[in-house]
Structure formats: C-alpha cells, structure tokens
Design a protein around this motif. Structure first.
Motif, mmCIF file in Angstrom:
data_model
loop_
_atom_site.group_PDB
_atom_site.id
_atom_site.type_symbol
_atom_site.label_atom_id
_atom_site.label_comp_id
_atom_site.label_asym_id
_atom_site.label_seq_id
_atom_site.Cartn_x
_atom_site.Cartn_y
_atom_site.Cartn_z
ATOM 1 N N VAL A 79 -90.321 86.140 4.686
ATOM 2 C CA VAL A 79 -89.595 87.413 4.712
ATOM 3 C C VAL A 79 -88.112 87.061 4.692
ATOM 4 C CG1 VAL A 79 -89.232 89.561 5.979
ATOM 5 C CG2 VAL A 79 -91.472 88.456 6.019
ATOM 6 N N ILE A 80 -87.433 87.413 3.610
ATOM 7 C CA ILE A 80 -86.098 86.868 3.347
ATOM 8 C C ILE A 80 -85.067 87.974 3.139
ATOM 9 C CG2 ILE A 80 -84.749 85.420 1.767
ATOM 10 C CD1 ILE A 80 -87.381 83.970 1.083
ATOM 11 N N GLU A 81 -83.912 87.774 3.720
ATOM 12 C CA GLU A 81 -82.752 88.642 3.500
ATOM 13 C C GLU A 81 -81.681 87.799 2.807
ATOM 14 O OE1 GLU A 81 -80.690 92.480 4.530
ATOM 15 O OE2 GLU A 81 -82.737 91.859 4.966
ATOM 16 N N VAL A 82 -81.225 88.228 1.642
ATOM 17 C CA VAL A 82 -80.202 87.499 0.898
ATOM 18 C C VAL A 82 -78.851 88.177 1.112
ATOM 19 C CG1 VAL A 82 -79.440 86.735 -1.383
ATOM 20 C CG2 VAL A 82 -81.880 86.777 -0.837
ATOM 21 N N LYS A 83 -77.880 87.404 1.556
ATOM 22 C CA LYS A 83 -76.547 87.951 1.832
ATOM 23 C C LYS A 83 -75.499 87.222 0.992
ATOM 24 C CE LYS A 83 -77.655 90.923 5.061
ATOM 25 N NZ LYS A 83 -77.615 92.374 4.725
ATOM 26 N N ASN A 84 -74.575 87.987 0.446
ATOM 27 C CA ASN A 84 -73.456 87.401 -0.282
ATOM 28 C C ASN A 84 -72.151 87.615 0.495
ATOM 29 O OD1 ASN A 84 -72.754 86.036 -2.872
ATOM 30 N ND2 ASN A 84 -71.350 87.762 -3.028
ATOM 31 N N TRP A 85 -72.242 87.656 1.807
ATOM 32 C CA TRP A 85 -71.093 87.918 2.654
ATOM 33 C C TRP A 85 -70.056 86.797 2.523
ATOM 34 C CZ3 TRP A 85 -73.665 89.459 7.989
ATOM 35 C CH2 TRP A 85 -74.314 90.681 7.830
ATOM 36 N N SER A 86 -68.801 87.195 2.724
ATOM 37 C CA SER A 86 -67.700 86.232 2.838
ATOM 38 C C SER A 86 -66.953 86.532 4.126
ATOM 39 C CB SER A 86 -66.760 86.352 1.631
ATOM 40 O OG SER A 86 -66.188 87.649 1.568
ATOM 41 N N GLY A 87 -66.099 85.611 4.526
ATOM 42 C CA GLY A 87 -65.336 85.809 5.750
ATOM 43 C C GLY A 87 -66.024 85.170 6.943
ATOM 44 N N ALA A 88 -65.410 85.347 8.099
ATOM 45 C CA ALA A 88 -65.918 84.751 9.340
ATOM 46 C C ALA A 88 -66.878 85.720 10.025
ATOM 47 C CB ALA A 88 -64.762 84.416 10.273
ATOM 48 N N ILE A 89 -68.026 85.179 10.456
ATOM 49 C CA ILE A 89 -69.047 85.970 11.139
ATOM 50 C C ILE A 89 -69.104 85.533 12.600
ATOM 51 C CG2 ILE A 89 -71.443 86.758 11.095
ATOM 52 C CD1 ILE A 89 -69.967 87.258 8.481
ATOM 53 N N ARG A 90 -69.219 86.499 13.489
ATOM 54 C CA ARG A 90 -69.411 86.178 14.904
ATOM 55 C C ARG A 90 -70.422 87.150 15.510
ATOM 56 N NH1 ARG A 90 -64.834 89.521 15.193
ATOM 57 N NH2 ARG A 90 -64.928 91.053 16.899
ATOM 58 N N VAL A 91 -70.988 86.761 16.630
ATOM 59 C CA VAL A 91 -71.953 87.606 17.325
ATOM 60 C C VAL A 91 -71.217 88.445 18.357
ATOM 61 C CG1 VAL A 91 -74.054 87.617 18.714
ATOM 62 C CG2 VAL A 91 -73.725 85.841 16.994
ATOM 63 N N SER A 92 -71.587 89.708 18.475
ATOM 64 C CA SER A 92 -70.961 90.580 19.477
ATOM 65 C C SER A 92 -71.343 90.111 20.873
ATOM 66 C CB SER A 92 -71.410 92.026 19.274
ATOM 67 O OG SER A 92 -72.817 92.145 19.451
ATOM 68 N N ASN A 93 -70.598 90.579 21.864
ATOM 69 C CA ASN A 93 -70.833 90.146 23.245
ATOM 70 C C ASN A 93 -72.238 90.464 23.732
ATOM 71 O OD1 ASN A 93 -68.217 89.166 23.445
ATOM 72 N ND2 ASN A 93 -67.390 91.117 24.178
ATOM 73 N N ASP A 94 -72.797 91.596 23.294
ATOM 74 C CA ASP A 94 -74.138 91.957 23.744
ATOM 75 C C ASP A 94 -75.234 91.349 22.871
ATOM 76 O OD1 ASP A 94 -73.952 93.436 21.422
ATOM 77 O OD2 ASP A 94 -74.027 95.395 22.402
ATOM 78 N N GLY A 95 -74.842 90.638 21.804
ATOM 79 C CA GLY A 95 -75.806 89.974 20.936
ATOM 80 C C GLY A 95 -76.538 90.886 19.979
ATOM 81 N N LYS A 96 -76.233 92.178 20.010
ATOM 82 C CA LYS A 96 -76.955 93.140 19.173
ATOM 83 C C LYS A 96 -76.360 93.287 17.769
ATOM 84 C CE LYS A 96 -78.611 95.922 23.064
ATOM 85 N NZ LYS A 96 -78.611 97.281 23.678
ATOM 86 N N VAL A 159 -68.233 81.918 3.270
ATOM 87 C CA VAL A 159 -68.668 82.481 4.539
ATOM 88 C C VAL A 159 -68.547 81.415 5.626
ATOM 89 C CG1 VAL A 159 -71.112 81.849 4.333
ATOM 90 C CG2 VAL A 159 -70.455 83.886 5.643
ATOM 91 N N SER A 160 -68.191 81.847 6.816
ATOM 92 C CA SER A 160 -68.036 80.929 7.947
ATOM 93 C C SER A 160 -68.811 81.496 9.136
ATOM 94 C CB SER A 160 -66.551 80.775 8.310
ATOM 95 O OG SER A 160 -66.390 80.047 9.508
ATOM 96 N N LEU A 161 -69.732 80.693 9.664
ATOM 97 C CA LEU A 161 -70.550 81.141 10.785
ATOM 98 C C LEU A 161 -70.331 80.251 12.001
ATOM 99 C CD1 LEU A 161 -72.260 81.998 8.066
ATOM 100 C CD2 LEU A 161 -74.044 82.470 9.736
ATOM 101 N N PRO A 162 -70.390 80.835 13.193
ATOM 102 C CA PRO A 162 -70.253 80.011 14.409
ATOM 103 C C PRO A 162 -71.490 79.159 14.606
ATOM 104 C CG PRO A 162 -70.812 82.275 14.990
ATOM 105 C CD PRO A 162 -70.567 82.259 13.507
ATOM 106 N N ASP A 163 -71.364 78.138 15.438
ATOM 107 C CA ASP A 163 -72.457 77.197 15.635
ATOM 108 C C ASP A 163 -73.725 77.861 16.154
ATOM 109 O OD1 ASP A 163 -70.880 75.157 14.748
ATOM 110 O OD2 ASP A 163 -70.288 74.481 16.762
ATOM 111 N N ASP A 164 -73.588 78.902 16.993
ATOM 112 C CA ASP A 164 -74.775 79.516 17.571
ATOM 113 C C ASP A 164 -75.623 80.244 16.523
ATOM 114 O OD1 ASP A 164 -72.773 81.373 17.249
ATOM 115 O OD2 ASP A 164 -73.237 82.500 19.065
#
Length: 331
Positions: A79-96, A159-164
């Motif tokens: 089950v796959i989601e394909v994303k063409n996002w750019s920029g920096a991605i981070r997780v919100s404080n509540d993780g949602k 795209v840039s993602l944090p380590d978590d």
C-alpha cells in the motif's frame, strides 16, 4: 438573420473552447506517480496487479478512503503513497501532523515562505491498509496483517526529512528509491522457486490466494475522472443524466468528439445546424489494437452541462460538455 448570427456565435464557441491548464503542482505530482508506475512495469510487475486510486470503505461502510497505489505481489500487498513534496518536513508536537516548509518564488522573484500542514501521512496510510485488509476479509480473502506493507515514497530530491521520519523503513527517500524498486524485480528464478516451494514454507502468497485478492481488488471502485480541454483533470463522481446514463459495469469511458474546425463549424451554422457533441460509450475491457469496442454513441447539445460531484465538495458542479475531452468511469 438573427438565428444565423446566433449559430455563427455558437460555431465560434465550439471551435475555440476554453483551455483548462492543470495546476503546476498537481501536474508534477501526477507525473511522479506515472514515473513510479512506469518503473514498476520495467521491473516486470504485471499491470493487472497494480491498482490506482482505490476507494476502500471503512468498517461501517459509511465512508470511503482513497489509497494512491496498491501493488499485489507474491511477497504481499504493498500500500503505497507517492509524494513529490519539496522543502523541509517536520513532525508536529503532538505527532498527528507533518509540517511542510515551502519556499516559493513569486512573479516578482521574491521568495515566499510558508508552512503546509498535512495529516501524519504514514499513520493515515497504515490505517487505510488496515481498512483494505478488513475489506478483503469481508470478501472471504483472509490474510494476516504481516503481508500488508505500507510505504511513503518521496520522489523529489529537494525534500528534507528529520531523522525520526527518514529512519523509518516505511519511508523511502530518493536515495533509497532504486533499491526499493529492485525489491519488485521479476526474475525467472523467483518464479521457479515459488512454483516448487509451498507458500507456507517460503512465506509467499499462493497463486490461488493472489487470484482471489486480485478479483476483490479489481472490484473496488475508484474515482471518476473528467479530462477537460487543455489537460486539467477533475476527480470525483459522475452523475448520470437523462441523456447520458451509461451502465458502469459495461462502460469504462465516455469519449466526447467536438467540431473544432472553424471553417466546417461555420458552414454547418450557415446551413442551419446548431453544434452538437458526439459521445461514444467505450466498452469496459474493449480496448483493441486499432479501435475500442463501443456500447453506442449519442449526440447531445454542445451547451449541455454534465453533473459532477468533485472530490471533497458538498455540492454538485455543472461542467460544460463543450469543455470535456472524456470521462473515465469507475466501477
């Protein structure tokens, strides 16, 4: 004389329709999905085992949830989601949520920075994978949860993602993209192995299990798609009208044929004819080498509107027939 003048205006309208260009970010995202599908095909994945835009019902079957891509293989159901996002991605404080930080240039070459908030993509995908499993179980295809694999594939190098997030095995970054694709690689050795070693030993899905799953996946509906002149696509539900009421089980596409030649349209107008649109109802599964089998053709007024409920809208839209290239009909 007044009627002739009206018909000439109609002829001009028909031969010079509005051009609906697709939004750049939508087109880029669609191209990324096509690129991924093409890469799967090159690695031997059967087209009949790839399912796009499935709308899977929830446990109470009151609402449907869309899955970008489902790939059926001997190793399980992906089950796959394909994303063409750019920029920096981070997780919100509540993780949602996943927060995407964007930098876009305006027409004046100034840089505009802003944040886009998305649902936690991976959690949402795993939820939909579970809904898909439950749907299969309701159809008597009972598979353990371990054969369902959820992946979010990022296609854009910018795209840039944090380590978590990046460290999760279910997240495929551009540098791991080719390695991920190789896991779908078809080989004759693997086919021979699957034929000799029983599935309960190898962990592979049996041919009979795959055939049952394939049948159910084929029966799950998708969105209807209207393609407008210029390439823009509208996704949602086509509402059959009094003049166009195709049998969904038999018809997969409504092809709209227009009189776009200015000279011809003008001559017909002078002779007393008002423009019409010819709509061919192409047979589901009737694609041939030279032509498509048809369930019939009807003519409708060029200024007739098609009722269509776009995905996410609460009200129906009226789409001018003169602007439509085709309507892809889901089951």
């Amino acid at each position: 004389m007044f009627n002739v003048r009206n018909r000439l205006v109609q002829a001009e309208h028909v031969s010079s329709p509005k051009v609906h260009s697709e939004e750049a970010h939508v087109q880029v995202g669609r191209d990324a999905e096509k690129s991924f599908l093409s890469a799967l095909e090159k690695r031997g994945v059967n087209k009949g085992d790839v399912f796009c835009g499935l709308r899977v019902p929830d446990e109470f079957q009151t609402r449907k949830h869309e899955i970008d891509l489902v790939v059926l293989t001997g190793n399980g159901i992906y089950v796959i989601e394909v994303k063409n996002w750019s920029g920096a991605i981070r997780v919100s404080n509540d993780g949602k949520s996943w927060i995407q930080h964007k930098n876009d240039k305006s027409s004046g070459h100034a840089t505009i920075e802003y944040d886009l908030k998305h649902d936690n993509v991976l959690d949402k995908l795993k939820l939909r994978a579970n809904l898909l499993r439950n749907h299969l179980i309701r159809k008597d295809v009972c598979l353990p949860s371990k054969v369902f694999h959820s992946y979010v594939v990022f296609m854009n190098d910018r795209v840039s993602l944090p380590d978590d997030i990046a460290s999760l095995k279910e997240v495929i970054l551009p540098e791991r993209y080719n390695q991920f694709l190789e896991s779908f690689q078809f080989t004759y050795l693997s086919t021979l192995r699957d034929a000799i070693i029983p599935g309960f030993v190898s962990g592979q899905l049996s041919y009979s299990t795959m055939e049952c799953a394939r049948t159910v996946l084929k029966s799950i509906g998708t969105w209807d798609v209207i393609q407008l002149n210029g390439g823009k696509q509208l996704v949602g539900d086509f509402k059959s009208g009094s003049q166009i009421a195709p049998n969904r089980r038999e018809t997969e596409k409504l092809q709209f044929v227009h009189q776009r030649n200015t000279i011809t349209a003008t001559l017909w107008a002078i002779l007393g004819y008002t423009p019409q649109v010819s709509v061919s109802m192409l047979q589901r599964g009737g694609t041939g080498w030279l032509w498509n089998a048809s369930n019939g053709t009807i003519n409708i007024p060029y200024n007739m509107s098609i009722t269509f409920r776009m995905a996410g809208d609460e009200m129906d839209s009226q789409i001018p027939a003169n602007d439509i290239d085709y309507i892809q009909i889901s089951i």
